[in-house]
Design a protein around this motif. Sequence first.
Motif, short mmCIF file in Angstrom:
data_model
loop_
_atom_site.label_atom_id
_atom_site.label_comp_id
_atom_site.label_asym_id
_atom_site.label_seq_id
_atom_site.Cartn_x
_atom_site.Cartn_y
_atom_site.Cartn_z
N VAL A 110 0.86 -1.18 0.00
CA VAL A 110 0.00 0.00 0.00
C VAL A 110 0.90 1.23 0.00
CG1 VAL A 110 -1.75 1.28 1.26
CG2 VAL A 110 -1.81 -1.22 1.23
N LEU A 111 0.72 2.08 -0.99
CA LEU A 111 1.52 3.30 -1.09
C LEU A 111 0.63 4.49 -0.73
CD1 LEU A 111 4.14 4.73 -1.84
CD2 LEU A 111 3.31 4.81 -4.20
N ILE A 112 1.03 5.19 0.30
CA ILE A 112 0.30 6.38 0.72
C ILE A 112 1.21 7.58 0.50
CG2 ILE A 112 -0.76 7.58 2.67
CD1 ILE A 112 -1.35 4.83 3.86
N CYS A 113 0.74 8.52 -0.28
CA CYS A 113 1.53 9.73 -0.54
C CYS A 113 1.24 10.74 0.55
CB CYS A 113 1.17 10.29 -1.91
SG CYS A 113 2.11 11.75 -2.33
N GLU A 114 2.25 11.06 1.31
CA GLU A 114 2.08 12.01 2.40
C GLU A 114 2.74 13.34 2.04
OE1 GLU A 114 3.68 10.22 5.88
OE2 GLU A 114 2.61 8.36 5.55
N TYR A 115 2.19 14.41 2.54
CA TYR A 115 2.72 15.75 2.31
C TYR A 115 3.07 16.39 3.64
CZ TYR A 115 1.54 16.86 -2.58
OH TYR A 115 1.51 16.94 -3.93
N LYS A 150 5.33 17.13 23.22
CA LYS A 150 6.18 18.20 22.71
C LYS A 150 5.91 18.62 21.28
CE LYS A 150 9.78 16.80 25.83
NZ LYS A 150 11.12 17.00 26.21
N SER A 151 5.12 17.87 20.54
CA SER A 151 4.93 18.23 19.13
C SER A 151 3.64 17.64 18.56
CB SER A 151 6.12 17.72 18.31
OG SER A 151 6.13 16.30 18.30
N ARG A 152 3.34 18.08 17.35
CA ARG A 152 2.23 17.51 16.58
C ARG A 152 2.83 16.85 15.35
NH1 ARG A 152 -2.03 22.35 15.71
NH2 ARG A 152 -0.23 23.32 14.76
N VAL A 153 2.37 15.67 15.04
CA VAL A 153 2.82 14.97 13.84
C VAL A 153 1.60 14.81 12.94
CG1 VAL A 153 3.77 12.83 12.92
CG2 VAL A 153 4.62 13.75 15.09
N PHE A 154 1.77 15.16 11.66
CA PHE A 154 0.66 15.13 10.72
C PHE A 154 0.92 14.11 9.62
CE2 PHE A 154 0.58 19.30 12.60
CZ PHE A 154 -0.76 19.48 12.87
N LEU A 155 -0.13 13.39 9.27
CA LEU A 155 -0.14 12.55 8.08
C LEU A 155 -1.18 13.17 7.17
CD1 LEU A 155 -0.10 8.99 9.67
CD2 LEU A 155 1.83 10.27 8.73
N ILE A 156 -0.76 13.63 6.01
CA ILE A 156 -1.64 14.30 5.07
C ILE A 156 -1.65 13.49 3.78
CG2 ILE A 156 -2.08 16.43 3.80
CD1 ILE A 156 -0.40 17.83 6.02
N PHE A 157 -2.84 13.22 3.28
CA PHE A 157 -2.99 12.31 2.16
C PHE A 157 -3.38 13.05 0.89
CE2 PHE A 157 -4.12 10.32 6.20
CZ PHE A 157 -3.07 9.41 6.29
N ARG A 158 -2.50 12.99 -0.09
CA ARG A 158 -2.65 13.76 -1.33
C ARG A 158 -3.97 13.47 -2.04
NH1 ARG A 158 0.65 15.61 -5.74
NH2 ARG A 158 -0.83 16.29 -7.29
N ARG A 159 -4.33 12.21 -2.14
CA ARG A 159 -5.58 11.89 -2.84
C ARG A 159 -6.77 12.54 -2.14
NH1 ARG A 159 -7.18 5.87 -2.98
NH2 ARG A 159 -7.93 6.46 -0.93
N GLN A 160 -6.76 12.55 -0.81
CA GLN A 160 -7.86 13.17 -0.08
C GLN A 160 -7.84 14.69 -0.22
OE1 GLN A 160 -7.72 11.61 3.91
NE2 GLN A 160 -8.47 9.61 3.26
N VAL A 161 -6.65 15.28 -0.36
CA VAL A 161 -6.56 16.72 -0.62
C VAL A 161 -7.21 17.02 -1.97
CG1 VAL A 161 -5.01 18.66 -1.08
CG2 VAL A 161 -4.48 17.06 0.77
#
Length: 70
Positions: A3-8, A48-59
């Motif tokens: 499964v390839l997930i494109c993250e930004y 200490k931080s926020r980590v985001f997973l952003i999905f190009r297809r959903q954008v």
Amino acid sequence: NTVLICEYPIDGTAAYLRERGVSIGNKTVADGIEQGVLPFGVCVRSEKSRVFLIFRRQVDEWLAEREEEA
């Protein structure tokens, strides 16, 4: 199966949206994802931080749903 997930990254996502006519900054993208207002990513908050997973297809799907006829 692979499964390839494109993250930004946040800044790349904000720039991508701006290129497509959405007036938005990095902080707004980050806050919107964390608050669930922008549904194309998830936020994991640690002490200490926020980590985001952003999905190009959903954008792209989110943008397509909001396109206006010229």
